[in-house]
Scaffold this motif. Structure first.
Motif, PDB file in Angstrom:
ATOM      1  N   GLU A  38     -46.909 -27.934  58.456  1.00  0.00           N
ATOM      2  CA  GLU A  38     -45.541 -28.101  58.938  1.00  0.00           C
ATOM      3  C   GLU A  38     -44.666 -28.616  57.812  1.00  0.00           C
ATOM      4  O   GLU A  38     -45.139 -29.149  56.823  1.00  0.00           O
ATOM      5  CB  GLU A  38     -45.508 -29.059  60.123  1.00  0.00           C
ATOM      6  N   CYS A  39     -43.396 -28.426  57.993  1.00  0.00           N
ATOM      7  CA  CYS A  39     -42.397 -28.834  57.022  1.00  0.00           C
ATOM      8  C   CYS A  39     -41.592 -29.974  57.643  1.00  0.00           C
ATOM      9  O   CYS A  39     -41.281 -29.929  58.823  1.00  0.00           O
ATOM     10  CB  CYS A  39     -41.508 -27.625  56.739  1.00  0.00           C
ATOM     11  N   GLU A  40     -41.284 -31.005  56.873  1.00  0.00           N
ATOM     12  CA  GLU A  40     -40.474 -32.118  57.370  1.00  0.00           C
ATOM     13  C   GLU A  40     -39.332 -32.374  56.405  1.00  0.00           C
ATOM     14  O   GLU A  40     -39.518 -32.301  55.196  1.00  0.00           O
ATOM     15  CB  GLU A  40     -41.300 -33.406  57.463  1.00  0.00           C
ATOM     16  N   PRO A  41     -38.137 -32.709  56.930  1.00  0.00           N
ATOM     17  CA  PRO A  41     -37.026 -33.074  56.050  1.00  0.00           C
ATOM     18  C   PRO A  41     -37.396 -34.302  55.230  1.00  0.00           C
ATOM     19  O   PRO A  41     -37.975 -35.235  55.758  1.00  0.00           O
ATOM     20  CB  PRO A  41     -35.880 -33.400  57.015  1.00  0.00           C
ATOM     21  N   ASN A  81     -43.134 -23.263  51.593  1.00  0.00           N
ATOM     22  CA  ASN A  81     -44.412 -23.879  51.953  1.00  0.00           C
ATOM     23  C   ASN A  81     -45.232 -23.012  52.911  1.00  0.00           C
ATOM     24  O   ASN A  81     -46.239 -23.456  53.447  1.00  0.00           O
ATOM     25  CB  ASN A  81     -44.170 -25.257  52.565  1.00  0.00           C
ATOM     26  N   GLU A  82     -44.756 -21.778  53.118  1.00  0.00           N
ATOM     27  CA  GLU A  82     -45.444 -20.795  53.950  1.00  0.00           C
ATOM     28  C   GLU A  82     -45.813 -21.331  55.334  1.00  0.00           C
ATOM     29  O   GLU A  82     -46.949 -21.218  55.793  1.00  0.00           O
ATOM     30  CB  GLU A  82     -46.683 -20.269  53.230  1.00  0.00           C
ATOM     31  N   THR A  83     -44.820 -21.929  55.994  1.00  0.00           N
ATOM     32  CA  THR A  83     -45.025 -22.417  57.350  1.00  0.00           C
ATOM     33  C   THR A  83     -43.853 -22.018  58.234  1.00  0.00           C
ATOM     34  O   THR A  83     -42.739 -21.853  57.749  1.00  0.00           O
ATOM     35  CB  THR A  83     -45.211 -23.954  57.379  1.00  0.00           C
ATOM     36  N   SER A  84     -44.142 -21.866  59.487  1.00  0.00           N
ATOM     37  CA  SER A  84     -43.078 -21.580  60.449  1.00  0.00           C
ATOM     38  C   SER A  84     -42.887 -22.745  61.398  1.00  0.00           C
ATOM     39  O   SER A  84     -42.263 -22.619  62.443  1.00  0.00           O
ATOM     40  CB  SER A  84     -43.404 -20.301  61.232  1.00  0.00           C
ATOM     41  N   ASN A  85     -43.447 -23.894  61.051  1.00  0.00           N
ATOM     42  CA  ASN A  85     -43.339 -25.109  61.862  1.00  0.00           C
ATOM     43  C   ASN A  85     -42.474 -26.142  61.151  1.00  0.00           C
ATOM     44  O   ASN A  85     -42.650 -26.384  59.961  1.00  0.00           O
ATOM     45  CB  ASN A  85     -44.712 -25.725  62.118  1.00  0.00           C
ATOM     46  N   LEU A  86     -41.567 -26.746  61.905  1.00  0.00           N
ATOM     47  CA  LEU A  86     -40.678 -27.761  61.356  1.00  0.00           C
ATOM     48  C   LEU A  86     -40.681 -28.972  62.273  1.00  0.00           C
ATOM     49  O   LEU A  86     -40.521 -28.830  63.488  1.00  0.00           O
ATOM     50  CB  LEU A  86     -39.257 -27.197  61.230  1.00  0.00           C
ATOM     51  N   LEU A  87     -40.880 -30.137  61.696  1.00  0.00           N
ATOM     52  CA  LEU A  87     -40.880 -31.397  62.435  1.00  0.00           C
ATOM     53  C   LEU A  87     -39.683 -32.218  61.973  1.00  0.00           C
ATOM     54  O   LEU A  87     -39.536 -32.491  60.784  1.00  0.00           O
ATOM     55  CB  LEU A  87     -42.176 -32.161  62.170  1.00  0.00           C
ATOM     56  N   ILE A  88     -38.819 -32.576  62.917  1.00  0.00           N
ATOM     57  CA  ILE A  88     -37.610 -33.332  62.592  1.00  0.00           C
ATOM     58  C   ILE A  88     -37.634 -34.667  63.327  1.00  0.00           C
ATOM     59  O   ILE A  88     -37.885 -34.714  64.537  1.00  0.00           O
ATOM     60  CB  ILE A  88     -36.341 -32.557  63.004  1.00  0.00           C
TER      61      ILE A  88
END
Length: 107
Positions: A2-5, A26-33
């Motif tokens: 996952e990607c995070e800001p 980062n080759e991800t389709s998940n985002l955690l905010i």
């Protein structure tokens, strides 16, 4: 994955596009905010800010989990929107990191 800001608040649609790019890199389709990365305008649907950035995330097929204060995210029109989006598979609101990560990692 996952990607995070990393530091800073999502103030503009351009900031959302930067996150989309970072997820792609980062080759991800998940985002955690986390709540601290969202401005007050996000919770006021009259500004159109939440709709605009959520549309961008949806257009790029990101699954986004937001960790928000349950009291704040259940108020008024935003609360109605939160109930509706939590039924879908693109954007959901969670009270804690663990439940958000579980949803992101187990589609």
């Amino acid at each position: 994955m996952e990607c995070e800001p990393q530091g800073g608040v999502i103030q503009t649609e351009s900031d959302a596009l930067d996150l989309i790019a970072a997820c792609g890199e980062n080759e991800t389709s998940n985002l955690l905010i986390h709540a601290e990365n969202l401005p007050e305008a996000f919770y006021d649907l009259r500004t159109g800010f939440a709709g605009a950035i959520l549309l961008k995330f949806s257009n790029y097929r990101l699954r986004v989990a937001a960790i928000l204060d349950p009291v704040k995210s259940s108020r008024g029109r935003f609360g109605e929107m939160a109930l509706e989006t939590n039924r879908g598979n693109q954007f959901r609101i969670f009270p804690d990191v663990e439940s958000a990560e579980t949803w992101l990692l187990h589609p």
